[in-house]
Design an enzyme around this catalytic site. Sequence first.
Site, short mmCIF file in Angstrom:
data_model
loop_
_atom_site.label_atom_id
_atom_site.label_comp_id
_atom_site.label_asym_id
_atom_site.label_seq_id
_atom_site.Cartn_x
_atom_site.Cartn_y
_atom_site.Cartn_z
N LYS A 115 0.87 -1.18 0.00
CA LYS A 115 0.00 0.00 0.00
C LYS A 115 0.90 1.22 0.00
O LYS A 115 1.44 1.63 1.02
CB LYS A 115 -0.92 -0.01 1.22
N ASP A 117 2.33 4.88 -0.05
CA ASP A 117 1.85 6.07 0.64
C ASP A 117 2.10 7.29 -0.24
O ASP A 117 3.11 7.97 -0.12
CB ASP A 117 2.58 6.21 1.98
N LYS A 315 -3.19 -2.11 7.55
CA LYS A 315 -2.28 -0.99 7.79
C LYS A 315 -1.33 -1.31 8.94
O LYS A 315 -1.74 -1.88 9.95
CB LYS A 315 -3.08 0.27 8.13
N CYS A 409 18.74 35.27 20.56
CA CYS A 409 19.53 34.25 19.86
C CYS A 409 20.43 33.51 20.86
O CYS A 409 21.14 34.15 21.64
CB CYS A 409 20.38 34.91 18.78
S1 IVH Z 1 -6.56 -0.42 -4.82
C1 IVH Z 1 -11.06 0.23 -5.29
N1 IVH Z 1 -4.06 -0.89 -4.33
O1 IVH Z 1 -4.99 3.52 -1.07
C2 IVH Z 1 -9.72 0.09 -4.72
N2 IVH Z 1 -4.95 1.18 -3.60
O2 IVH Z 1 -7.94 3.79 0.30
C3 IVH Z 1 -8.75 0.95 -5.35
N3 IVH Z 1 -3.32 2.66 -2.50
O3 IVH Z 1 -6.71 5.98 -2.78
C4 IVH Z 1 -7.48 1.04 -4.69
N4 IVH Z 1 -1.58 1.32 -2.71
O4 IVH Z 1 -4.39 5.67 -3.47
C5 IVH Z 1 -5.05 -0.02 -4.19
N5 IVH Z 1 -1.80 -1.44 -4.00
C6 IVH Z 1 -2.81 -0.57 -3.87
C7 IVH Z 1 -2.64 0.69 -3.25
C8 IVH Z 1 -3.75 1.53 -3.12
C9 IVH Z 1 -2.01 2.50 -2.26
C10 IVH Z 1 -4.10 3.83 -2.09
C11 IVH Z 1 -4.94 4.42 -3.19
C12 IVH Z 1 -6.30 4.65 -2.64
C13 IVH Z 1 -6.17 4.29 -1.20
C14 IVH Z 1 -7.34 3.42 -0.85
#
Ligand code: IVH
Length: 671
Positions: A115, A117, A315, A409
């Site tokens: 995921k 960031d 997370k 300072c």
């Molecule tokens: S899938 C319908 N895959 O996380 C699902 N999202 O809350 C679409 N994000 O706004 C998202 N890594 O910006 C997906 N491997 C990943 C991701 C990812 C980061 C973010 C994305 C989204 C938020 C989801």
Amino acid sequence: MNKEEAAKKITELSSLIAYHNHKYYVENTSEISDYDFDQLLKQLEDLESKFPDLVSETSPTKRVGGDITKKFQTVVHEYPMLSLSNTYSQDEIVDWENRVKKQVDGKLNYVCELKYDGVAIGIRYENGSFVQAVTRGDGSKGEDVSSNVKTIRTVPLQLKGDFPERFEIRGEIFFPLKAFHELNEQREEIGEEPFANPRNTASGTLKLQDSSIVATRGLDCFLYGVYGDDLPADGHYQSVLNAGDWGFKIPTPQNRYLERTDSIEGIMDFINYWDENRADLPFEIDGVVIKVDDYGQQQDLGFTAKSPRWAIAYKFKTERVSAKLQEVTYQVGRTGAITPVANLSPVALGGTVVKRASLHNADQIEKLDLYENDTVYVEKGGEIIPKIVGVDEELREGSAEKIKFIDRCPECDTELKRIEGEAQHYCPNDAGCPPQITGRIIHFISRKAMDIDGIGSETVEQLYQRGLIKNIADLYDLKHADVAALERMGEKSAQNLLDGLEASKKIPFERVLFALGVRYVGETVAKKIAKAKKNIDAIMNATYDELISIDEVGEKIAIAVQEYFMNEDNVEVVNRLKEAGLSFEIEEQALKGEQLKDKSIVVSGVFEKVSRKELKQLIEDHGGKNVGSISSKTSFIVAGDNMGPSKLEKAKKLDIEIVNEQQFLEMIGHD
Ligand code: IVH
């Protein structure tokens, strides 16, 4: 070369450049040298400027940016951009997997991903060409940030292989940690406050109006979803791999950024692996995402109002430790900016022992409501220095006093100032405050500035302590015996230092200008100013209007330059450096003609025979000066197609001559 031949050559060069670009940025290998790559790009640029109507919106030359977007257009998403349901608990991942198993038929496979960031982006392609990139916005409509996204080298502008005719690819734009730290170093060099974290900086960068700045920042992008009516895959995993074949940078199973598994054990293994190893990644992640692979099963599971039932994010808990605040100390930077630092009882965090945390500024101390000896919570994010995220008020000692930001300072006792609207306090005693003096000298000798061999920050401190240097000009009066007498020096090192100073006299003017340490004047801006004004006297005498008409020089920089030269001490230092023999004018190639001598010229619109860039170069080559805006001092305007109506009106009002491209080229005898 006729137009037909040019079109063929442009296509050839574009695909060759795209090929090497992919090798370098996506595959991390390279088949040709940087020089050869630049030559290919230059050939393409030259051809495009000769045949402007052959320039495609997806040409590799668009990577350097340059388009200015005043206001991003709002675009409605064809497929809404939903969010993910998320959890911090592994038990809830088990519950999710059980629910999924009950709701679908057939064998299940799960795709595990990182995921990232960063900031979500949706990019549309038609017939293999980049069409539009849109931010997530509120999920149903976002902003068109195409010109900025095009500058990201890992986003292909033209696809290869067997791609669908029309589709959208979704992914995350993020700041790689290395690029983020380099950017902050550059900011600190020019006395700007560093950015707080990579995520917000990625988001801010994507919303910049000037795409050429975005191009220099080094953003990157990973993809996590392909959307379209007829995709050549039955599931998500194969879709991502296909996208790799079309030229996208994709997460791969080789480095475990992407994994397919059919069991909850496999999912947990992936989660635990990344919880342990995420600190080694060259970018930040805040968890992992688990998705059902098969598109048919995804459809059966469907969506809730906000998120798909076929995916869930796990997370990571950010590691947070508590530590005792021992003392708040204050650092004074080269520009006089005061940074409060929390000195803590040593605690282990993210594999290192933490003893200090940045408090940024007075507002931050106020926001945390910090008291002496407080027990504080510390976290480590993208920053090198960890940050304090909260205070345990229950453990506060009854007699403890609130931390009060200093008003004098810590180094020179001068009363501090705070400019309205700015977060930072400053020590205004730039001429007499020791860390400001040594900070400026250390900046002057640094690698990107004068790059003086044989001297480092410790030597500067020693020389200053002994009263041998008080400013950068004093460096050039140093005697061999003075230097040799320093601790850990000796004859040979002393000679090395003096040779280094001698060699620095050959450093070109733009770097000398950067080395002076004028506030907000970084490497690039110094180059632009040096090129526009040619020598230090012209810069010293430049009016505010002249300064802001220089590319990349805004209000803040123009004022800083003027303030610098209003200070007599600075003028004296510059004069002494001139006498010492440093370069204070740009080394120019001979002019091609003097037809435009003393003329201030405004270029507006698009041209047929030459590009805007070439036209501006021609002006300089013939002794003229390019200015950005029309004023009564403008000699004439070279107008191409689409000259802006406001410029036209202003020109008429001030009665300024307008010449067309042909007339201009005749003026300088260019064929
Ligand atoms: S899938 C319908 N895959 O996380 C699902 N999202 O809350 C679409 N994000 O706004 C998202 N890594 O910006 C997906 N491997 C990943 C991701 C990812 C980061 C973010 C994305 C989204 C938020 C989801």
